[in-house]
Write a protein that holds these residues in place. Structure first.
Motif, PDB file in Angstrom:
ATOM      1  N   SER A 331       0.684  -1.173   0.027  1.00 38.77           N
ATOM      2  CA  SER A 331       0.138   0.222  -0.063  1.00 38.77           C
ATOM      3  C   SER A 331       0.845   1.360   0.007  1.00 38.77           C
ATOM      4  CB  SER A 331      -0.925  -0.085   1.314  1.00 38.77           C
ATOM      5  OG  SER A 331      -2.036  -1.010   0.995  1.00 38.77           O
ATOM      6  N   TYR A 332       2.064   0.822   0.343  1.00 42.76           N
ATOM      7  CA  TYR A 332       2.848   2.155   0.226  1.00 42.76           C
ATOM      8  C   TYR A 332       3.156   2.973  -1.285  1.00 42.76           C
ATOM      9  CZ  TYR A 332       7.141   4.993   1.309  1.00 42.76           C
ATOM     10  OH  TYR A 332       7.993   6.018   1.395  1.00 42.76           O
ATOM     11  N   PHE A 368       4.939  -8.456   7.356  1.00 44.06           N
ATOM     12  CA  PHE A 368       4.139  -7.296   7.744  1.00 44.06           C
ATOM     13  C   PHE A 368       5.066  -6.920   9.076  1.00 44.06           C
ATOM     14  CE2 PHE A 368       1.270 -10.933   6.281  1.00 44.06           C
ATOM     15  CZ  PHE A 368       0.855 -10.033   5.220  1.00 44.06           C
ATOM     16  N   THR A 369       6.267  -6.515   8.874  1.00 45.04           N
ATOM     17  CA  THR A 369       6.702  -5.967   9.968  1.00 45.04           C
ATOM     18  C   THR A 369       6.442  -4.756  10.296  1.00 45.04           C
ATOM     19  OG1 THR A 369       8.650  -4.780   8.407  1.00 45.04           O
ATOM     20  CG2 THR A 369       9.040  -7.169   9.057  1.00 45.04           C
ATOM     21  N   ASN A 370       6.458  -4.564  11.701  1.00 47.06           N
ATOM     22  CA  ASN A 370       6.193  -3.084  12.367  1.00 47.06           C
ATOM     23  C   ASN A 370       6.534  -2.022  11.454  1.00 47.06           C
ATOM     24  OD1 ASN A 370       4.970  -1.305  13.988  1.00 47.06           O
ATOM     25  ND2 ASN A 370       5.551  -2.702  15.776  1.00 47.06           N
ATOM     26  N   ASN A 371       7.778  -1.777  11.084  1.00 45.62           N
ATOM     27  CA  ASN A 371       8.246  -0.458  10.600  1.00 45.62           C
ATOM     28  C   ASN A 371       7.474  -0.427   9.223  1.00 45.62           C
ATOM     29  OD1 ASN A 371       9.706   0.141  12.689  1.00 45.62           O
ATOM     30  ND2 ASN A 371      11.718  -0.909  11.886  1.00 45.62           N
ATOM     31  N   ASN A 372       7.475  -1.463   8.380  1.00 46.04           N
ATOM     32  CA  ASN A 372       7.123  -1.493   6.851  1.00 46.04           C
ATOM     33  C   ASN A 372       5.430  -0.978   7.025  1.00 46.04           C
ATOM     34  OD1 ASN A 372       9.690  -2.118   5.840  1.00 46.04           O
ATOM     35  ND2 ASN A 372       9.002  -3.973   5.515  1.00 46.04           N
ATOM     36  N   SER A 373       4.749  -1.645   7.838  1.00 48.77           N
ATOM     37  CA  SER A 373       3.269  -1.344   7.881  1.00 48.77           C
ATOM     38  C   SER A 373       3.039  -0.006   8.335  1.00 48.77           C
ATOM     39  CB  SER A 373       2.577  -2.421   8.884  1.00 48.77           C
ATOM     40  OG  SER A 373       2.608  -3.588   8.352  1.00 48.77           O
ATOM     41  N   LEU A 374       4.045   0.370   9.413  1.00 47.74           N
ATOM     42  CA  LEU A 374       3.551   1.825   9.720  1.00 47.74           C
ATOM     43  C   LEU A 374       4.003   2.876   8.711  1.00 47.74           C
ATOM     44  CD1 LEU A 374       4.830   1.863  13.524  1.00 47.74           C
ATOM     45  CD2 LEU A 374       2.556   1.502  12.619  1.00 47.74           C
ATOM     46  N   ALA A 375       4.915   2.494   8.012  1.00 42.95           N
ATOM     47  CA  ALA A 375       5.494   3.530   6.997  1.00 42.95           C
ATOM     48  C   ALA A 375       4.335   3.572   5.763  1.00 42.95           C
ATOM     49  CB  ALA A 375       6.543   3.073   6.150  1.00 42.95           C
ATOM     50  N   ALA A 376       3.905   2.428   5.505  1.00 38.19           N
ATOM     51  CA  ALA A 376       2.821   2.112   4.281  1.00 38.19           C
ATOM     52  C   ALA A 376       1.319   3.155   4.845  1.00 38.19           C
ATOM     53  CB  ALA A 376       2.278   0.862   4.111  1.00 38.19           C
ATOM     54  N   VAL A 380      -0.060   6.006   3.061  1.00 33.27           N
ATOM     55  CA  VAL A 380      -1.464   6.064   2.293  1.00 33.27           C
ATOM     56  C   VAL A 380      -2.271   7.233   2.954  1.00 33.27           C
ATOM     57  CG1 VAL A 380      -3.823   4.948   2.830  1.00 33.27           C
ATOM     58  CG2 VAL A 380      -1.884   3.599   2.096  1.00 33.27           C
ATOM     59  N   PHE A 381      -2.133   7.587   4.232  1.00 24.21           N
ATOM     60  CA  PHE A 381      -2.596   8.797   4.816  1.00 24.21           C
ATOM     61  C   PHE A 381      -2.215  10.033   3.934  1.00 24.21           C
ATOM     62  CE2 PHE A 381      -2.916  12.260   7.855  1.00 24.21           C
ATOM     63  CZ  PHE A 381      -4.099  12.042   8.355  1.00 24.21           C
ATOM     64  N   ALA A 399      -0.506  10.506  16.601  1.00 26.46           N
ATOM     65  CA  ALA A 399       0.768  10.929  16.704  1.00 26.46           C
ATOM     66  C   ALA A 399       1.740  10.546  15.497  1.00 26.46           C
ATOM     67  CB  ALA A 399       1.340  10.471  17.933  1.00 26.46           C
ATOM     68  N   LEU A 400       1.520   9.264  15.233  1.00 26.72           N
ATOM     69  CA  LEU A 400       2.075   8.695  13.914  1.00 26.72           C
ATOM     70  C   LEU A 400       1.975   9.460  12.601  1.00 26.72           C
ATOM     71  CD1 LEU A 400       3.713   6.120  12.676  1.00 26.72           C
ATOM     72  CD2 LEU A 400       1.547   5.149  12.189  1.00 26.72           C
ATOM     73  N   LEU A 401       0.485   9.808  12.314  1.00 25.31           N
ATOM     74  CA  LEU A 401       0.203  10.455  11.384  1.00 25.31           C
ATOM     75  C   LEU A 401       0.333  11.992  11.431  1.00 25.31           C
ATOM     76  CD1 LEU A 401      -3.125   8.392  10.571  1.00 25.31           C
ATOM     77  CD2 LEU A 401      -0.664   8.141   9.683  1.00 25.31           C
ATOM     78  N   GLU A 402       0.466  12.496  12.546  1.00 31.40           N
ATOM     79  CA  GLU A 402       0.759  13.812  12.845  1.00 31.40           C
ATOM     80  C   GLU A 402      -0.502  14.694  12.446  1.00 31.40           C
ATOM     81  OE1 GLU A 402       4.171  15.174  10.710  1.00 31.40           O
ATOM     82  OE2 GLU A 402       5.531  14.079  12.039  1.00 31.40           O
ATOM     83  N   LYS A 403      -1.659  13.980  13.147  1.00 29.98           N
ATOM     84  CA  LYS A 403      -2.921  14.622  12.765  1.00 29.98           C
ATOM     85  C   LYS A 403      -3.989  14.041  13.798  1.00 29.98           C
ATOM     86  CE  LYS A 403      -5.905  16.564   9.729  1.00 29.98           C
ATOM     87  NZ  LYS A 403      -5.803  18.007   9.169  1.00 29.98           N
TER      88      LYS A 403
END
Length: 423
Positions: A331-332, A368-376, A380-381, A399-403
């Protein structure tokens, strides 16, 4: 036809979503409680309930009265001939208790007293095909309601989903996300982490008014309303009246539109897009979607595959057509990949919505590693400039999405606490 009292059970947190769905069918006498709704409607409601996507179970209330102590429960049951209300005379299979805002809070005590009073009716003969004879006792404040399970089984299960992914989303929760999030002018529904495709499949069944199959009333409807003629009984209860129910919902929508009571129109969503990095998840989605199309749309679709990445279904019915697009991609890269498809080049912030159950738990293992999923999720956001609804266990998602989200709602996927964030 006179009105009757029904209890609808649902997952905690989606009570107002259930109410929104009921109002589309012109059901207005609704009282919300934690985990259930009280509805006042005619017996036609039992047939209409087959079309509802957000509810768990439907109970017909055979007795409601005020109560002040546990001993009165025994007396109430002694006054009821339970077998008169069930088609199957094999007895009661299950007794459940729900209490709310009452001093009579001991569910074990209430259940023990009820079973003692019903000892001549209790049975261990299960009926997996047509449903069990289930009885529920609802005590709200100082009132007790005795309810019979109309179908004898949970309404959240659909017959299309035989292939589930990791940490699957319950069907009625997926439908609730759609009912809550989809607006009438949205043309594109996108799930960038689609797993086994439950969200987009439930969206299609909801929008195109497909009845939950395999549901048959196990209670004796004729005994519930002596005014119910055989003609009405046969027309509304015993037969499938898809067209009449569909017409009633659409007429209600048009009527509300004309009266300016609610700003709604017919749903306009024509493109259902699901993406996942896991090839097995996409294969599960394909099998589930194809079963759904076979069962509910008589296989009225064309299929094409592009570069082993895109799987496109065009569904053609007499009155409508729509597309299902599955994308086997990280999805990245989702935005740049779907822009290669001419059908999807007009996605903008006004005509699209993202609804997704974000990866968590086992879905973050292995590839589905944590870092890759969070980056995706972050990509997407940023890529899609439209309204987004993310279901997640991650409290730190804003906080992750800064929104900061516009809204958030606490829900439960089974026993797992999750939050629906609206950005």
């Amino acid at each position: 036809m006179k009105n009757h009292t029904f209890f609808i059970t649902c997952s905690f947190g989606i009570e107002s979503i259930c109410k929104k769905e009921l109002q589309l069918f012109n059901i207005e006498k609704i009282n919300l409680n934690n985990g259930f709704l009280i509805v006042n409607a005619s017996l036609n409601f039992i047939e209409l309930a087959k079309y509802l996507k957000s509810i768990n179970r439907l109970y017909y209330i055979i007795k409601e009265t005020e109560i002040s102590n546990y001993d009165e429960i025994y007396k109430i049951f002694k006054e009821i001939e339970i077998n008169d209300f069930f088609k199957n005379k094999n007895g009661i299979n299950n007794v459940d208790v729900i209490t709310q805002n009452t001093k009579l809070y001991s569910k074990k005590t209430i259940k023990a007293i009820s079973i003692k009073a019903l000892k001549n009716y209790i049975s261990d003969k299960k009926n997996k095909v047509n449903g069990n004879n289930n009885l529920s006792i609802f005590i709200v404040e100082n009132k007790v309601y005795i309810g019979l399970d109309c179908f004898g089984k949970s309404l959240h299960k659909r017959n299309y989903r035989l292939d589930g992914g990791i940490s699957p989303l319950k069907e009625n929760l997926a439908a609730s996300l759609v009912i809550n999030s989809l607006k009438f002018d949205h043309e594109y529904l996108i799930d960038p982490f689609c797993g086994s495709g439950t969200i987009i499949t439930e969206a299609i069944l909801f929008i195109y008014m497909k009845k939950n199959l395999g549901l048959f009333p196990i209670i004796n409807l004729k005994n519930l309303d002596q005014e119910l003629s055989d003609e009405i009984l046969n027309k509304y209860i015993c037969k499938d009246e898809d067209i009449e129910i569909d017409k009633e919902r659409n007429n209600n929508i048009e009527k509300k539109k004309k009266n300016n009571k609610v700003n709604i129109n017919l749903y306009n969503c024509k493109y259902f897009i699901g993406a996942d990095i896991d090839g097995n998840a996409i294969e599960n989605s394909k099998r589930n979607i194809e079963r759904m199309l076979k069962i509910y749309f008589n296989n009225s679709y064309n299929f094409r595959k592009i570069e082993n990445i895109f799987y496109i279904y065009k569904v053609c019915e007499i009155n409508y057509n729509f597309y299902i697009i599955l994308v086997n991609i990280d999805s990245y890269k989702l935005k740049e990949e779907i822009e290669k498809i001419e059908l999807l080049r007009k996605i903008d912030k006004t005509n699209a919505v993202l609804i997704s159950n974000l990866p968590y738990g086992k879905r973050l293992d292995k590839k589905f590693t944590n870092n890759n999923s969070l980056a995706a999720i972050q990509k997407v956001f940023k890529d899609f400039d439209c309204e987004k609804y993310f279901l997640s266990t991650m409290k730190f998602l804003p906080a992750l999405l800064e929104k900061q989200p516009k809204k958030k709602r606490k829900l439960y996927n089974g026993k797992i606490e999750v939050t629906l964030f609206n950005f």
